[in-house]
Design an enzyme around this catalytic site. Structure first.
Site: not given
Length: 471
Positions: A355, A331
């Site tokens: 992804d 993150d």
């Protein structure tokens, strides 16, 4: 001459690529299987193949050529054989080693895998290679897109994409939940009666071969760093293990060529203060050292001593010329690739993280329509290069969409073959065309919104311009 595989159509006869000792042996007329793709794939492929053929012809004066062999998957395969992914197509990619494909439709319905994921798993294409680099003139939503120059190594066969999951309230998920609760003592399934369950496999072998490929690539191309992106602060035994296996691999197999980020701190501290003690160095790299347990303090001191033992090969500034190995929480990485993109170079990461990250970075350099991709097994040499965007069926057969993703994927394919001169011509033609503001509708719309004069081209016209601008 190899026997033709049934169902493969080619313009003329050629020779198969072979592999010896992990190295591609590429003839001057390699047979390359291709899937044109569904929806807009038809327009994109017709445009892109002209660019590839022109680059090869110009680079090698007609001494080399690609023999294109069409194979089928997706809607075109289903319409002719009632099969979304024929075995002949998989066998063609196995036999001829290297191929390329446009976007494919994943059929709607339970139990049918993504065709892209299926090809990756069937051929064990364990690296999804996604270079992300800004091309001057492409409209971007960020202030400094020129700082984006990264190569993502996304693990392609494990993680949640392994497809091991059970539907909520099914008999199968009931068995799994009972096993977890009764046999494994799991108490953290909050709503077991309505939960679906998925399994996330992350293996040492799968992690090591991915990270090894990233390190080899970085050393071969003289890149600055490899960052392992993970969520190991939460998933300690899967993503945390990915990170730990990566550091161990770099230290074990690439000791003279690499330095970890923490090792660089330790060596730098010693260079700045030669009389620094081990304990003082430990306190400098871990400000919370004084509050640690004695066992934890001992481990930090051991880490300092191990780094200082590298002094003959890494001390006196030698570490600054080594490949830097570091890690970053997923993150935080998504944030920092926006705010400090120039701190990232080669990235190695797991399937789901890769992804998200590759598409987010593609947005920074103009969108997924110009983002290339390759799926590669570096052990066998097998590779399929592909468009990274979808089929956009509403634009099918309108000669409108941007073929940049397939063109750049083909450029990656040419480099995989060792045909760098042709690949350079593709890049030159693409950069020159976009630099002259000769673009397809997607870029034209964004550039006009910025007050820039452009010449809007059709998909086929864009390919013609790229060929003309190769120089």
């Amino acid at each position: 001459m190899m026997k033709r595989l049934e169902g493969i159509q080619s313009q003329q006869e050629g020779h198969a690529i072979t592999v010896e000792d992990g190295r591609l042996i590429v003839p001057d007329d390699p047979i390359i299987p291709f899937i044109e793709g569904d929806g807009t794939g038809r327009d994109i492929w017709r445009a892109s193949v002209r660019v590839f053929d022109a680059a090869v012809k110009r680079a090698y004066g007609g001494q080399r050529r690609i023999v294109w062999s069409e194979v089928y998957a997706g809607e075109k395969a289903f319409n002719t054989s009632k099969t979304w992914l024929p075995e002949e197509t998989v066998q063609a990619f196995r036999t001829y080693v290297v191929g390329i494909k446009g976007p494919l439709t994943t059929p709607v319905g339970g139990g049918i895998r993504s065709l892209n994921v299926a090809l990756r798993q069937l051929l064990d294409l364990y690296v999804c290679l996604r270079p992300v680099r800004y091309i001057r003139g492409v409209p971007s939503p960020v202030k400094r897109p020129e700082q984006v120059d990264m190569v993502i190594f996304r693990e392609n066969t494990e993680d949640i994409y392994a497809g091991i999951e059970w539907e909520a309230q099914s008999p199968e998920v009931g068995k799994v939940i009972r096993f977890l609760q009764d046999e494994m003592g799991v108490t953290k399934i909050r709503f077991p009666e309505s939960s679906a369950i998925g399994i996330k496999p992350v293996s040492r072998e799968g992690s090591e071969r991915l990270i090894d490929a990233a390190i080899r690539y970085a050393l071969r191309h003289q890149r600055r760093s490899v960052t392992m992106v993970h969520k190991g602060n939460i998933m300690k035994f899967t993503e945390g293990a990915f990170r730990d296996w990566g550091y161990a691999l770099a230290a074990g197999q690439y000791r003279r060529e690499t330095v970890s980020l923490r090792e660089s701190w330790i060596l730098d501290n010693k260079e700045k203060t030669p009389n620094l003690t081990v304990e003082e160095n430990a306190l400098a790299i871990d400000p919370g050292y004084k509050d640690m347990t004695p066992d934890r303090q001992a481990k930090v001191r051991e880490e300092v001593e191990a780094a200082l033992a590298l002094w003959p090969t890494h001390g006196d500034g030698q570490w600054r010329r080594k490949l830097l190995i570091k890690d970053s929480i997923a993150d935080i990485t998504l944030q920092q690739t926006l705010t400090r993109a120039d701190e990232f170079d080669v990235i190695a990461t797991l399937n789901l993280n890769g992804d998200y990250l590759s598409d987010a970075l593609a947005a920074q350099i103009g969108g997924i329509g110009i983002a290339p991709g390759g799926n590669i097994n570096y052990c066998t040499g097998h590779a399929i290069f592909e468009a990274t965007h979808g089929t956009a069926p509403k634009y099918a057969d309108m000669d409108k969409v941007n073929p940049g993703s397939v063109i750049l994927s083909g450029e990656m394919m040419l480099r995989h073959l060792g045909w760098n001169e042709a690949a350079d011509l593709v890049i030159r033609g693409l950069e020159e065309t976009i630099g002259r503001r000769q673009v397809t509708y997607d870029f034209a719309r964004l550039l006009r919104a910025e007050g820039v004069d452009v010449k809007e081209l059709k998909c086929s016209e864009f390919a013609t311009a790229v060929v003309e601008n190769m120089g």
